[in-house]
Structure formats: structure tokens, C-alpha cells
Design an enzyme around this catalytic site. Structure first.
Site, PDB file in Angstrom:
ATOM      1  N   ASP A 442       0.826  -1.210   0.000  1.00 33.89           N
ATOM      2  CA  ASP A 442       0.000   0.000   0.000  1.00 33.89           C
ATOM      3  C   ASP A 442       0.859   1.258   0.000  1.00 33.89           C
ATOM      4  O   ASP A 442       2.063   1.208   0.283  1.00 33.89           O
ATOM      5  CB  ASP A 442      -0.903  -0.039   1.245  1.00 33.89           C
ATOM      6  CG  ASP A 442      -2.253   0.614   1.009  1.00 33.89           C
ATOM      7  OD1 ASP A 442      -2.357   1.464   0.102  1.00 33.89           O
ATOM      8  OD2 ASP A 442      -3.210   0.288   1.743  1.00 33.89           O
ATOM      9  N   ASP A 506     -10.832   1.981  -3.273  1.00 38.69           N
ATOM     10  CA  ASP A 506     -11.361   1.667  -1.940  1.00 38.69           C
ATOM     11  C   ASP A 506     -12.883   1.701  -1.958  1.00 38.69           C
ATOM     12  O   ASP A 506     -13.516   1.448  -0.928  1.00 38.69           O
ATOM     13  CB  ASP A 506     -10.851   2.687  -0.908  1.00 38.69           C
ATOM     14  CG  ASP A 506      -9.489   2.285  -0.358  1.00 38.69           C
ATOM     15  OD1 ASP A 506      -9.086   1.135  -0.568  1.00 38.69           O
ATOM     16  OD2 ASP A 506      -8.838   3.133   0.281  1.00 38.69           O
TER      17      ASP A 506
HETATM   18  C1  GLA Z   1      -5.808   1.767   2.172  1.00 43.61           C
HETATM   19  C2  GLA Z   1      -6.184   0.636   1.261  1.00 43.61           C
HETATM   20  C3  GLA Z   1      -7.225  -0.213   1.922  1.00 43.61           C
HETATM   21  C4  GLA Z   1      -6.696  -0.737   3.233  1.00 43.61           C
HETATM   22  C5  GLA Z   1      -6.256   0.405   4.109  1.00 43.61           C
HETATM   23  C6  GLA Z   1      -5.559  -0.072   5.344  1.00 43.61           C
HETATM   24  O1  GLA Z   1      -6.869   2.667   2.317  1.00 43.61           O
HETATM   25  O2  GLA Z   1      -6.611   1.102   0.025  1.00 43.61           O
HETATM   26  O3  GLA Z   1      -7.609  -1.269   1.087  1.00 43.61           O
HETATM   27  O4  GLA Z   1      -5.626  -1.619   2.989  1.00 43.61           O
HETATM   28  O5  GLA Z   1      -5.372   1.286   3.422  1.00 43.61           O
HETATM   29  O6  GLA Z   1      -5.138   0.945   6.152  1.00 43.61           O
END
Ligand code: GLA
Length: 704
Positions: A442, A506
Site C-alpha cells: 500500500d 477503496d
Molecule cells: C488503504 C487501502 C485499503 C486498506 C487500508 C488499510 O486505504 O486502500 O484497502 O488496505 O489502506 O489501512
């Protein structure tokens, strides 16, 4: 050099380069039936009007002011204020099969420039430029851009905009004068300014018109533009965006542009996308996606930071019952990480939450026949962390400033060797000591002041990120990696060279996802598009959706689930299982077939996509009712790409609950076995059913 002509031929497209002192792309379009000579090129030799320079000025591969090109130059730089207007002269052209390498030099400025052009049989052109400082003093580079002339008829740009949870939105701009420009200064590929655009004569559509699609494979700051010159010619440029003082070439040092990928199609946007998809499959992914893409369950929206290993084991058990094949433990597993204000950088198992470590959990997951994945955000640091307390100087920052945080966090300076080594050691130790099959990598914030030793270093930071991933992949080649950046903030071809999947957004709201995934599909095939069934109530939009539309939307990519399966009763589990099984049945086709975004008659209220096998034997069509139908009928669906001579049996695979109760009669093909020719389906079509808003339908076409 004397005047010569060089050609690169794809299967359907062709590039003609005319060279003399400079090189100019004089044609990039449909493949011609014969090899062109200088005689034909005389036919497009331009007039020289009054009132301007007395010479013809080509839009060369690197236009320069010193040669009379008044538009955006291909290179800007200087040597202590001198050598600021170079004029390169072509020295050598080498043709190697699908590739042209053009080397130029400016003796006075002591610079050399190499442009590489490659057009493969997938009809994807790659362009890259490398500048070398041949002088004895340093050379500051402000810009180095890939330049592609476009025909004057290419007067419409289709580009992207977006934001977190709303990636890949599109807009069209007519460019009659002036032009279009986008700049990304967010330090990652970004949700906002996607490094790609499509251009063509006004009105190009999914199945019609000429299109040139361009994507700059780069995960940092960039600039892309399409300019209309005063003489009507049009030019596309794409480059990495350099911050002040960022690129300073020492003697003998070089800098290269990222690769610009371009695909020309005379068959509209679908033709362009299909060529990109094939290129991604053959040239970028190659042999790396060896097995069917496993169905995921990612813990994030199920439990967020609440990690209890026994409960997570229960989640894994329930996931396996639903048919999940890869179980990923998301954020919250490492030392002190109870919310998003702390602990990034401390890549050690949290002993409070996992007193026994994670071996038992991994064993449990593997025992259920699933792969195990773990979330990391390696480039980041919270000030509330052991790492920051020990190394406050590891931040990517300019001394004396306190740049704003993003999600309470800062970025690490990957150009510091110790930082790089620390991160590699941490990641490597996890992959060495635990049987981890997959990493979700990430990157959750934008970069405000990317600085190494206080000097701008946005480019260096991105290059070190690539190196870090590369080093890890070299040592652990069997681990799959997902590129995620707060959803779809780092999706591009350069990342894909070293990863296997993207987290597209997301936003798991099926309605929004339809839009986002359609936008992403212009450049990326479904198998790299991470697409999960979220909970009934979307966590990002608060909308509620029935499982039907959620399941059918997620199945169009690389499918997964993003929820807590322990909360589901047996009946609900069976319902989810149905969509997981459906995906498994069809993923072979979805992940190898030819994607067609469909043009629907009620485009305001419906969206559709078809994936057809390469041999035209089997097709799968998804229709989503995104809004209330505009009219009382939904029109007729015409399907491109089928074998016109062949007969296809049409079968409904999945339909919204109660579809036949909401009308007096749905079209008869929905209930009665129907066989139609490819020609009929392409030219006349199929009456569309009437569907409630926010529902979806899936049907198949099988050659008889
Ligand atoms: C980001 C990612 C999510 C998740 C969060 C965790 O927002 O896109 O899918 O992994 O971080 O903190």
C-alpha cells in the site's frame, strides 16, 4: 544524414519516420499494404507560408527552439546558463526488427540524445528518450519529453479525472486551438491525474473512429499535453515532471524518460483497449500469471484494526466455505497499530494482538487450502513509531519545514541507503521466515516535499521504490504483489512490470465500481483489476445493494470479498458462494478473452461489457442498470466481434431477483432457448429486458 525513410509495422498499424538532420514521425496510423518510399513522402511535404520562418519546421521526435519549433520543446535545460537552446543533429539510425534507435548529438552543447521506438505485433508503440551529458561540467535538465505528432484531424481528447474512491472518471475536450494539459504533482501515479489520454477525430466511440491511446508508464509526477499549433498540426507530449533542480547530470551521466505507450486503432476505443490488453498480457505480465487468479478475502472492511487471531481464523474458515482461495490479513497486525495514527515503520508482529505470532494463523489458512497474504505500507512512517523515535532524519522532507501529514503519516526517504536496507530487511525477513504467498503493498499518502538531502527528489524516490520491489521480487519470485495506493492511486504499466494485481479502488459500491472499472478497462485487462464484493451497506457510500449487482460487478475483474464472513448465516454464505463459483466457472474466459465495452441504446441508464474468447466460440455479457430507465423500453443490444456466420445459443446465467415480476413480459429470449447468428446480433440485436435500477444481468453466448 541524407534523407531516408524508416518504417515499423504492427499487425494493424504502421509508423513511418522520415530522417534527415532530424527525425520526424510523418505517419502513424492504419497499416499500409506496401512499403513506402521517399517518392510517396514528397506528397506530404508541407507548404511554407509567408509571415513565418522561411523554412519548413518538422515536429521532430524532440522539437527544439533552436530549429524554429515554437511549441513546447522536447528538452529544456542549461549548463550554468549556457547550452540552453540545443539543436540536435541525427548521427545514426539503427533498425532492429521491431525497433528503431535514433542517435543525435549537439557538438556545441555537448549533449547526446537517443530516441527508441518500438512497435510490436500487438500494435503498441513504445517510445523512450535518453539524454546524456557529454560535457565536462554538469547539465541541469528541466524537461525531457516524449513527443508524438498527431494528425490535425485528431481534435478530441478523452482524459481522466478522479479522486480517492472515485478513480478513472472520464471527460472529453474538443481542442480547436490552444490545447489540453494535465500535471500531476502528487508524487504517485495519483487518483486525480491519470497518466493517460485518448485522442482522435471528434466523436470516436467504443466501436467506431480512429483513436490514439497514450499511457505514460510512470508512478510519480508527470505532465501530459496535446497542443494545437498555430499551423493546425497537433502534438502529444508526455514526460516525468521534474521539480526545481531535481535533475542535474554530472559529466557522462544520463536521464531517460519513462516509456510512453501508444496504441492506434481504426476500430474505436475497443480496438485500442484490446491491443493494450494483449500487450499487457504478452509483454508486461508475460509468464508471471501462471495459475488462475485466486479468489480473495481481504480482512480490511471486515475488521479494520481489530485483530484477534482466533477470530481471524474463524474468518478464514468461513471464507474457505464460501470458496475463497487466498486470505489476506490487512492493516492492523504490526506493533502498536491500533488505528491509523501510529506505528507505520514498525514492521514487527504485534505481540499484544498475536502473542503466539502469526505462524499458527498462516498454518490454519494453508490448512484450509488457501494462500496467505499480508498487508504492508513500506514507504511510510508515523511520527508515533519506534522507527521515527530512532531515526527522525529518515523522513522524505526539507529541513526546516513541517509539511502536512496525510492520514497522519509521513514518507521515508528511500534514497538513504540505510532506509532502503531497513525496509528490504524487514520485508525479506517476513517472506523468508513465514510462508507468505502474497503482499498487498500500500501507499496511502501524497508526497508534498519529496527531498533527499533537502534537494528535490521526486524522481529518485519513485526509482528507489521500483528498486525495492525489484530486489524483493528477485529474492522471492513466487510471491504475488498487489499495488495499492489508497485504492487506485498507483496503477500504471511500470508498476505492473513488477507486480501482479491492482487494488482498483477503496470504493466497493457496485454502482461506483462499474464506472471505475470501465474507466480502468481502457488500458488494463480484467485479470489485474482487483474487484471485491463488499458488504451489503457500502462503507464508502452508505448505499445498500443486493448481492446480485455486487457479485456480478466483482466478477468482472480479479474477484475477491471485502467483508466479515463470520457474520453471514448459512443461507447468505451459500449466496456468496454462488457468485464465487460463477467467477471460477468464467474466469478462464474473463482473464484471457477480448473485452468489448458495449454501446447501449439507453446509455444514461445502462452499462454493458462483453468478453469473447479469442476463437469467438464463447462470450459472456454483463448488463448493469445503473439508473432508472430513460424510456419505458430499454432498446436493443447489438453485440460486436462475433463470428457473423456462426449461430450462438443465448443463455441467461444470472438475473436480478424478481425480474419477471416487475413487468407484464420480459423479452422472450430470457426464458426460451434462443439461437441467433453473429450477424443478426451485430446488426439487428437483442431486445433488452426492463430492469430495476441498480441491478445486473449476466448471459452467455455459445457457438452451436
Ligand atoms: C488503504 C487501502 C485499503 C486498506 C487500508 C488499510 O486505504 O486502500 O484497502 O488496505 O489502506 O489501512
Amino acid at each position: 544524414m541524407s534523407q531516408e525513410v524508416y518504417q515499423l509495422c504492427g499487425t494493424r498499424s504502421q509508423l513511418i519516420v522520415q530522417v534527415s538532420d532530424v527525425a520526424e514521425i510523418v505517419y502513424y496510423g492504419k497499416r499500409l499494404q506496401y512499403k513506402v518510399s521517399l517518392t510517396e513522402l514528397a506528397a506530404i511535404a508541407r507548404a511554407i507560408p509567408y509571415g513565418r520562418l522561411d523554412v519548413d519546421v518538422p515536429v521532430s521526435l524532440n522539437p527544439q527552439l533552436a530549429r524554429g519549433a515554437f511549441g513546447s520543446p522536447g528538452l529544456e535545460g542549461h549548463r550554468n546558463g549556457l547550452a540552453w537552446a540545443p539543436a540536435f543533429t541525427l548521427q545514426e539510425v539503427k533498425q532492429e526488427d521491431t525497433k528503431l534507435i535514433l542517435a543525435s548529438r549537439d557538438e556545441t552543447a555537448q549533449l547526446s540524445l537517443v530516441v527508441e521506438l518500438e512497435l510490436d505485433s500487438d500494435d503498441v508503440l513504445q517510445m523512450r528518450q535518453t539524454l546524456t551529458n557529454d560535457g565536462e561540467q554538469g547539465y541541469s535538465v528541466t524537461r525531457l519529453a516524449n513527443t508524438l505528432p498527431l494528425p490535425a484531424r485528431a481534435n478530441e481528447v478523452l482524459s481522466y479525472f478522479g479522486r480517492w474512491v472515485k478513480e478513472f472518471q472520464q471527460t472529453r475536450t474538443l481542442i480547436e486551438a490552444g490545447g489540453y494539459i494535465q500535471e500531476n504533482r502528487r508524487g504517485r501515479t495519483s487518483h486525480e491525474h491519470y497518466p493517460a489520454l485518448m485522442v482522435g477525430p471528434q466523436g470516436f466511440g467504443e466501436q467506431n473512429g480512429e483513436v490514439w491511446g497514450a499511457h505514460l508508464a510512470w508512478s510519480g509526477n508527470h505532465r501530459m499535453r496535446v497542443d494545437v499549433k498555430a499551423d493546425g498540426r497537433r502534438v502529444l507530449q508526455a514526460e516525468a515532471l521534474y521539480l526545481p533542480g531535481e535533475i542535474y547530470l554530472q559529466p557522462a551521466q544520463s536521464i531517460s524518460t519513462p516509456t510512453l505507450y501508444v496504441s492506434y486503432s481504426a476500430g474505436g476505443l475497443n480496438g485500442m483497449s484490446q491491443q493494450f490488453h494483449e500487450h499487457v498480457r504478452h509483454a508486461i505480465l508475460g509468464e508471471r500469471l501462471t495459475k488462475p487468479r485466486p479468489v480473495h478475502l481481504n480482512t480490511w472492511e471486515g475488521i479494520y484494526f481489530k485483530h484477534d487471531p482466533e477470530y481471524i481464523k474463524k474468518m478464514a474458515t468461513a471464507a474457505a466455505e464460501i470458496g475463497v482461495e487466498r486470505f489476506i490479513v490487512d492493516d492492523g497486525w504490526f506493533k502498536g497499530r491500533d488505528d491509523d495514527t501510529s506505528s507505520l515503520g514498525d514492521w514487527f508482529i504485534d505481540k499484544q494482538k498475536y502473542p503466539e505470532g502469526i505462524h499458527g494463523l498462516i498454518e490454519h489458512v494453508h490448512g484450509l487450502g488457501m494462500e496467505f497474504g499480508l498487508w504492508f505500507e513500506p514507504e511510510m512512517i508515523n511520527k508515533q513509531s519506534d522507527l521515527y523515535r530512532a531515526h527522525p532524519d529518515w523522513l522524505l522532507a526539507v529541513e526546516g519545514y513541517d509539511a502536512p501529514t496525510g492520514r497522519h503519516q509521513y514518507v521515508l526517504d528511500l534514497q538513504q541507503q540505510e532506509v532502503f536496507d531497513y525496509l528490504f530487511e524487514r520485508l525479506d525477513s517476513f517472506l523468508t521466515n513465514y510462508p507468505i504467498d502474497y503482499i498487498k503493498w500500500d501507499m496511502n499518502r501524497e508526497i508534498v516535499q519529496p527531498a533527499h538531502r533537502d534537494m528535490a527528489s521526486g524522481i529518485g524516490q519513485v526509482e528507489q521504490y521500483y528498486r525495492l520491489v525489484d530486489k524483493l521480487v528477485e529474492k522471492h519470485p513466487d510471491v504475488d504483489i498487489e499495488s495499492c495506493a489508497a485504492g487506485g492511486g498507483r496503477i500504471d504499466f511500470e508498476v505492473l512490470k513488477r507486480t501482479h494485481r491492482f487494488w482498483a479502488s477503496d470504493n466497493n459500491d457496485a454502482l461506483e465500481r462499474q464506472q471505475i472499472q470501465r474507466g480502468m478497462s481502457y488500458f488494463f485487462p480484467p485479470e489485474v483489476m482487483g474487484s471485491h464484493i463488499g458488504a451489503e451497506h457500502s462503507h464508502t457510500t452508505r448505499r445498500t445493494h443486493a448481492l446480485g449487482i455486487r457479485g456480478l460487478t466483482a466478477m468482472l475483474g480479479h474477484m475477491g470479498l471485502e467483508l466479515d464472513p463470520v457474520t453471514l448465516n448459512d443461507e447468505q454464505k451459500a449466496d456468496y458462494r454462488h457468485y464465487v463459483e460463477l467467477h471460477k466457472t468464467w474466469r478462464g474466459l474473463l482473464h484471457s478473452g477480448i473485452t468489448y465495452r458495449l454501446s447501449l441504446e439507453d446509455a444514461k441508464a445502462q452499462q454493458g461489457v462483453m468478453v469473447l474468447s479469442e476463437d469467438q466460440e464463447l462470450g459472456l455479457v454483463n448488463i448493469t442498470q445503473t439508473a432508472m430507465g430513460t424510456y419505458s423500453l430499454s432498446g436493443v443490444l447489438r453485440l460486436p466481434g462475433l463470428d457473423p456466420q456462426a449461430s450462438y445459443r443465448i443463455c441467461v446465467v444470472d438475473e436480478p431477483v424478481g425480474l419477471h415480476q416487475i413487468v407484464n413480459r420480459q423479452p422472450t429470449w430470457m426464458k426460451e432457448s434462443t439461437v441467433l447468428t453473429g450477424e443478426w446480433l451485430a446488426e439487428v440485436g437483442l431486445a433488452m429486458p426492463l430492469m430495476d435500477p441498480e441491478t445486473a444481468l449476466l448471459f452467455s453466448l455459445e457457438k452451436e
